[in-house]
Design an enzyme around this catalytic site. Structure first.
Site, PDB file in Angstrom:
ATOM      1  N   ASN A   1       0.671  -1.176  -0.007  1.00 16.33           N
ATOM      2  CA  ASN A   1       0.076   0.052  -0.073  1.00 16.33           C
ATOM      3  C   ASN A   1       0.771   1.165   0.061  1.00 16.33           C
ATOM      4  O   ASN A   1       0.423   2.306  -0.608  1.00 16.33           O
ATOM      5  CB  ASN A   1      -0.922  -0.014   1.260  1.00 16.33           C
TER       6      ASN A   1
ATOM      7  N   TYR B   1       4.098   8.447 -11.196  1.00 15.53           N
ATOM      8  CA  TYR B   1       3.321   7.946 -10.386  1.00 15.53           C
ATOM      9  C   TYR B   1       2.087   7.080 -11.117  1.00 15.53           C
ATOM     10  O   TYR B   1       2.029   5.701 -10.765  1.00 15.53           O
ATOM     11  CB  TYR B   1       2.191   9.084  -9.474  1.00 15.53           C
TER      12      TYR B   1
ATOM     13  N   SER C   1       4.075   3.993 -12.471  1.00 16.03           N
ATOM     14  CA  SER C   1       4.420   2.967 -11.076  1.00 16.03           C
ATOM     15  C   SER C   1       3.101   2.086 -10.887  1.00 16.03           C
ATOM     16  O   SER C   1       3.039   0.969 -10.750  1.00 16.03           O
ATOM     17  CB  SER C   1       4.830   3.531  -9.922  1.00 16.03           C
ATOM     18  N   LYS C   2       1.933   2.909 -11.127  1.00 13.09           N
ATOM     19  CA  LYS C   2       0.745   2.487 -10.621  1.00 13.09           C
ATOM     20  C   LYS C   2       0.129   1.276 -11.770  1.00 13.09           C
ATOM     21  O   LYS C   2      -0.341   0.324 -11.604  1.00 13.09           O
ATOM     22  CB  LYS C   2      -0.389   3.153 -10.380  1.00 13.09           C
TER      23      LYS C   2
HETATM   24  N1  LIG Z   1      -5.387   8.905  -1.670  1.00 14.65           N
HETATM   25  C1  LIG Z   1      -6.051   8.825  -3.032  1.00 14.65           C
HETATM   26  O1  LIG Z   1      -6.854   9.586  -3.453  1.00 14.65           O
HETATM   27  C2  LIG Z   1      -5.818   7.487  -3.552  1.00 14.65           C
HETATM   28  C3  LIG Z   1      -6.139   7.172  -4.838  1.00 14.65           C
HETATM   29  C4  LIG Z   1      -5.988   6.135  -5.835  1.00 14.65           C
HETATM   30  C5  LIG Z   1      -5.076   5.423  -5.251  1.00 14.65           C
HETATM   31  N2  LIG Z   1      -4.697   5.241  -3.919  1.00 14.65           N
HETATM   32  C6  LIG Z   1      -3.469   4.667  -3.348  1.00 14.65           C
HETATM   33  O2  LIG Z   1      -3.859   3.958  -2.293  1.00 14.65           O
HETATM   34  C7  LIG Z   1      -2.675   3.901  -1.261  1.00 14.65           C
HETATM   35  C8  LIG Z   1      -2.852   4.455  -0.140  1.00 14.65           C
HETATM   36  O3  LIG Z   1      -2.984   5.952  -0.346  1.00 14.65           O
HETATM   37  P1  LIG Z   1      -3.262   7.288   0.784  1.00 14.65           P
HETATM   38  O4  LIG Z   1      -3.722   8.483   0.070  1.00 14.65           O
HETATM   39  O5  LIG Z   1      -4.099   6.359   1.781  1.00 14.65           O
HETATM   40  O6  LIG Z   1      -2.012   7.124   1.226  1.00 14.65           O
HETATM   41  P2  LIG Z   1      -1.397   8.337   2.660  1.00 14.65           P
HETATM   42  O7  LIG Z   1      -2.239   8.525   3.340  1.00 14.65           O
HETATM   43  O8  LIG Z   1      -0.492   9.433   1.910  1.00 14.65           O
HETATM   44  O9  LIG Z   1      -0.351   7.284   3.440  1.00 14.65           O
HETATM   45  C9  LIG Z   1       1.031   6.718   2.696  1.00 14.65           C
HETATM   46  C10 LIG Z   1       1.363   5.754   3.544  1.00 14.65           C
HETATM   47  O10 LIG Z   1       2.658   5.374   2.937  1.00 14.65           O
HETATM   48  C11 LIG Z   1       3.935   5.265   3.795  1.00 14.65           C
HETATM   49  N3  LIG Z   1       5.028   5.823   2.939  1.00 14.65           N
HETATM   50  C12 LIG Z   1       4.932   6.755   2.268  1.00 14.65           C
HETATM   51  N4  LIG Z   1       6.591   6.667   1.850  1.00 14.65           N
HETATM   52  C13 LIG Z   1       7.189   5.794   2.267  1.00 14.65           C
HETATM   53  C14 LIG Z   1       8.323   5.285   2.513  1.00 14.65           C
HETATM   54  N5  LIG Z   1       9.432   5.614   1.712  1.00 14.65           N
HETATM   55  N6  LIG Z   1       8.812   4.182   3.119  1.00 14.65           N
HETATM   56  C15 LIG Z   1       7.564   3.603   3.871  1.00 14.65           C
HETATM   57  N7  LIG Z   1       6.500   3.993   4.050  1.00 14.65           N
HETATM   58  C16 LIG Z   1       5.903   5.031   3.362  1.00 14.65           C
HETATM   59  C17 LIG Z   1       3.375   6.624   4.726  1.00 14.65           C
HETATM   60  O11 LIG Z   1       4.154   6.628   6.164  1.00 14.65           O
HETATM   61  P3  LIG Z   1       5.356   7.666   6.129  1.00 14.65           P
HETATM   62  O12 LIG Z   1       5.156   8.888   5.512  1.00 14.65           O
HETATM   63  O13 LIG Z   1       5.368   8.361   7.699  1.00 14.65           O
HETATM   64  O14 LIG Z   1       6.627   6.939   5.927  1.00 14.65           O
HETATM   65  C18 LIG Z   1       1.881   6.383   5.027  1.00 14.65           C
HETATM   66  O15 LIG Z   1       1.841   5.188   6.124  1.00 14.65           O
HETATM   67  C19 LIG Z   1      -1.445   4.221  -2.299  1.00 14.65           C
HETATM   68  O16 LIG Z   1      -0.826   3.048  -2.964  1.00 14.65           O
HETATM   69  C20 LIG Z   1      -2.154   5.210  -3.492  1.00 14.65           C
HETATM   70  O17 LIG Z   1      -1.565   4.934  -4.704  1.00 14.65           O
HETATM   71  C21 LIG Z   1      -4.896   6.391  -3.085  1.00 14.65           C
END
Ligand SMILES: NC(=O)c1ccc[n+]([C@@H]2O[C@H](COP(=O)([O-])OP(=O)(O)OC[C@H]3O[C@@H](n4cnc5c(N)ncnc54)[C@H](OP(=O)(O)O)[C@@H]3O)[C@@H](O)[C@H]2O)c1
Length: 176
Positions: A85, A152, A155-156
């Site tokens: 994730n 991005y 990667s996805k």
């Molecule tokens: N949000 C959206 O609108 C959306 C839409 C489509 C798909 N997604 C997908 O859903 C997933 C989660 O999205 P989200 O928006 O919930 O994410 P988020 O709130 O930004 O959280 C990202 C998580 O990844 C961790 N992370 C980031 N860089 C890291 C690294 N280098 N090493 C280890 N951990 C790392 C962060 O922790 P730290 O920063 O503390 O390390 C955090 O726990 C992603 O794969 C994203 O592509 C999201």
């Protein structure tokens, strides 16, 4: 409690969707390991999720990824489900405006990071017909006008392809 025998690892489980996934697994009885780079946020998240444990790790560091798997096995004795994730989102710029360092940084976290975790998890998942859940994005399936986050999207899209590759590659090990 449908998942009471399961051990689940959610990368980037300290906040957002990863946190919600980890919480849901926990509420259904699973034991959960979550990761992130921020120890304080991770500790807080782990304290809010029953039967969970946080391991600080940067998905871009192979040794730290290995350590997550090691600690998960030491704590819970096995691994059943890996949820890939964790991610980073780049600065919005058109392709010709980004440099190679920015490109590589995103792929390192969002694609090679998933490779690192999956590679380390597979020997454990093979032992118990485990599962891999890859969190991709609609941006990996189609282009959006003005989105301008090519690394991005790449990667996805790659993660969608890898999900299919891994499904075929590891079906014989009953990893789904
Ligand atoms: N949000 C959206 O609108 C959306 C839409 C489509 C798909 N997604 C997908 O859903 C997933 C989660 O999205 P989200 O928006 O919930 O994410 P988020 O709130 O930004 O959280 C990202 C998580 O990844 C961790 N992370 C980031 N860089 C890291 C690294 N280098 N090493 C280890 N951990 C790392 C962060 O922790 P730290 O920063 O503390 O390390 C955090 O726990 C992603 O794969 C994203 O592509 C999201």
């Amino acid at each position: 409690m449908r998942l009471s025998e399961k051990v689940v690892l959610v990368t980037g489980g300290s906040r957002g969707i990863g946190y919600a996934i980890a919480k849901l697994f926990s509420e259904n009885g699973a034991k959960v390991v979550i990761t992130s780079r921020d120890p304080q946020r991770l500790e807080k998240a782990a304290s809010e999720i029953s039967n969970s444990s946080g391991v600080v790790a940067d998905i871009r560091k192979r040794d730290q990824v290995r350590d997550v798997i090691k600690q998960a096995i030491e704590k819970f004795g096995k691994l059943d489900i890996l949820v890939n994730n964790a991610w980073i989102f780049p600065r919005i710029k058109r392709l010709h405006e980004i440099d190679e360092g920015e490109w590589n940084k995103v792929l390192d976290a969002n694609l090679t990071g998933q490779f690192r975790f999956t590679k380390e998890a597979i020997p454990h998942l093979q032992k118990r017909s485990g599962s891999i859940i890859n969190i991709s994005s609609d941006a990996g399936l189609k282009a959006y006008q003005g989105f301008n986050a090519d690394a991005y999207s790449a990667s996805k899209a790659a993660l969608v392809a890898l999900t299919k590759c891994w499904a075929l590659e590891y079906a014989k090990d009953k990893i789904m």
